[in-house]
Scaffold this motif. Structure first.
Motif, mmCIF file in Angstrom:
data_model
loop_
_atom_site.group_PDB
_atom_site.id
_atom_site.type_symbol
_atom_site.label_atom_id
_atom_site.label_comp_id
_atom_site.label_asym_id
_atom_site.label_seq_id
_atom_site.Cartn_x
_atom_site.Cartn_y
_atom_site.Cartn_z
ATOM 1 N N LYS A 55 0.845 -1.200 0.000
ATOM 2 C CA LYS A 55 0.000 0.000 0.000
ATOM 3 C C LYS A 55 0.880 1.250 0.000
ATOM 4 O O LYS A 55 1.636 1.481 0.947
ATOM 5 C CB LYS A 55 -0.916 -0.005 1.222
ATOM 6 C CG LYS A 55 -1.886 -1.180 1.233
ATOM 7 C CD LYS A 55 -2.709 -1.222 2.509
ATOM 8 C CE LYS A 55 -3.649 -2.419 2.511
ATOM 9 N NZ LYS A 55 -4.429 -2.526 3.762
ATOM 10 N N HIS A 56 0.772 2.046 -1.040
ATOM 11 C CA HIS A 56 1.656 3.202 -1.192
ATOM 12 C C HIS A 56 1.382 4.290 -0.162
ATOM 13 O O HIS A 56 2.186 5.216 0.009
ATOM 14 C CB HIS A 56 1.526 3.796 -2.610
ATOM 15 C CG HIS A 56 0.157 4.305 -2.919
ATOM 16 N ND1 HIS A 56 -0.817 3.516 -3.471
ATOM 17 C CD2 HIS A 56 -0.390 5.537 -2.733
ATOM 18 C CE1 HIS A 56 -1.916 4.237 -3.626
ATOM 19 N NE2 HIS A 56 -1.687 5.458 -3.187
ATOM 20 N N TRP A 57 0.250 4.196 0.544
ATOM 21 C CA TRP A 57 -0.120 5.218 1.517
ATOM 22 C C TRP A 57 0.093 4.760 2.963
ATOM 23 O O TRP A 57 -0.217 5.483 3.904
ATOM 24 C CB TRP A 57 -1.593 5.602 1.326
ATOM 25 C CG TRP A 57 -2.551 4.487 1.658
ATOM 26 C CD1 TRP A 57 -3.164 4.266 2.867
ATOM 27 C CD2 TRP A 57 -2.999 3.441 0.801
ATOM 28 N NE1 TRP A 57 -3.957 3.145 2.805
ATOM 29 C CE2 TRP A 57 -3.879 2.620 1.537
ATOM 30 C CE3 TRP A 57 -2.734 3.111 -0.543
ATOM 31 C CZ2 TRP A 57 -4.487 1.493 0.988
ATOM 32 C CZ3 TRP A 57 -3.347 1.994 -1.076
ATOM 33 C CH2 TRP A 57 -4.219 1.198 -0.324
ATOM 34 N N LYS A 58 0.658 3.536 3.133
ATOM 35 C CA LYS A 58 0.691 2.995 4.498
ATOM 36 C C LYS A 58 1.885 2.062 4.679
ATOM 37 O O LYS A 58 2.110 1.158 3.867
ATOM 38 C CB LYS A 58 -0.625 2.233 4.756
ATOM 39 C CG LYS A 58 -0.736 1.607 6.129
ATOM 40 C CD LYS A 58 -2.073 0.883 6.248
ATOM 41 C CE LYS A 58 -2.213 0.206 7.594
ATOM 42 N NZ LYS A 58 -3.479 -0.577 7.690
ATOM 43 N N ASN A 59 2.645 2.253 5.758
ATOM 44 C CA ASN A 59 3.721 1.331 6.167
ATOM 45 C C ASN A 59 4.688 0.998 5.025
ATOM 46 O O ASN A 59 5.104 -0.149 4.862
ATOM 47 C CB ASN A 59 3.123 0.030 6.716
ATOM 48 C CG ASN A 59 2.281 0.260 7.952
ATOM 49 O OD1 ASN A 59 2.546 1.169 8.732
ATOM 50 N ND2 ASN A 59 1.266 -0.564 8.134
#
Length: 232
Positions: A55-59
């Motif tokens: 996920k490019h928006w998370k972790n």
């Protein structure tokens, strides 16, 4: 015929018989519920992708969970074997031994008889998982040999070879039997043992006991589970 492939196919057939009744090869359980092995495969593949921080928006700085990936690969293998057995039955191609023999003779199978245990690049693994999903979701006739070939590619890319796949498969098969014997279907089974999933406990027992038998593995799982349930 490769003896490890034969044993894995036999064990899967026995587990399906015990869990779903001997009519499962017709696509229905003993309780008349429809079986969809293709759905099992692509849903498990989706879980497999979550072993990566995709996920490019998370972790985005997290490392891939390779241990979990390998366990998910083995889970998918259970379902692919099951789909193969069912397909051979429905198309009258033969039984368990016929499937095991045909797998043993596939060019793609020869690739996992290797000592190499290196992980591929994260995005390459994800793309291979999605190839498997596309194959089982295709509306055309099932491309069974292509599915096996893609899976064996995934085995190599996941840092596994035949020996490692075999050990993890037998371990997970025994764990699945243990789950069924201890209330998995009615929801009473406890999957997290002292903060660890039972998958992780099973994998550690295998790794710490190189020559453990399936029977002894079941016994060790039983001991750990009894200690857990008595403490609650």
């Amino acid at each position: 015929m490769n003896s490890k492939i034969l044993l894995m196919v036999q064990l899967q057939n026995q587990l399906n018989d015990a869990t779903n009744g001997e009519e499962w090869v017709k696509g229905i359980t003993k309780n008349k519920k429809l079986i969809n092995w293709k759905r099992c495969i692509y849903m498990e593949c989706a879980e497999m992708i979550d072993s990566f921080p995709w996920k490019h928006w998370k972790n985005i700085e997290l490392e891939p969970d390779w241990d979990n990936l390998q366990i998910e690969v083995v889970d998918v293998w259970h379902f692919i074997i099951s789909l193969g057995i069912e397909n051979y039955f429905k198309t009258m191609r033969g039984g368990v031994e016929d499937l095991a023999n045909d797998i043993s003779e596939m060019d793609s199978f020869a690739r996992i008889e290797t000592d190499s245990l290196d992980f591929a690049e994260q995005n390459e693994v994800i793309e291979k998982v999605e190839d498997i999903m596309r194959t089982v979701l295709a509306k055309e006739k099932l491309a069974l040999e292509e599915l096996f070939a893609e899976f064996f590619d995934l085995v190599i890319m996941s840092g596994l070879n035949l020996d490692a796949l075999y050990r993890l498969y037998v371990g997970k098969n025994i764990l699945n039997q243990f789950r069924q014997d201890n209330g998995y279907k009615d929801g009473s089974y406890i999957k997290v043992w002292d903060g660890e999933e039972d998958n992780v406990v099973m994998k550690r027992i295998w790794e710490e006991n190189g020559d453990i038998t399936p029977e002894k593995l079941y016994h060790e799982l039983e001991k750990s589970y009894l200690a857990l349930t008595k403490s609650e």
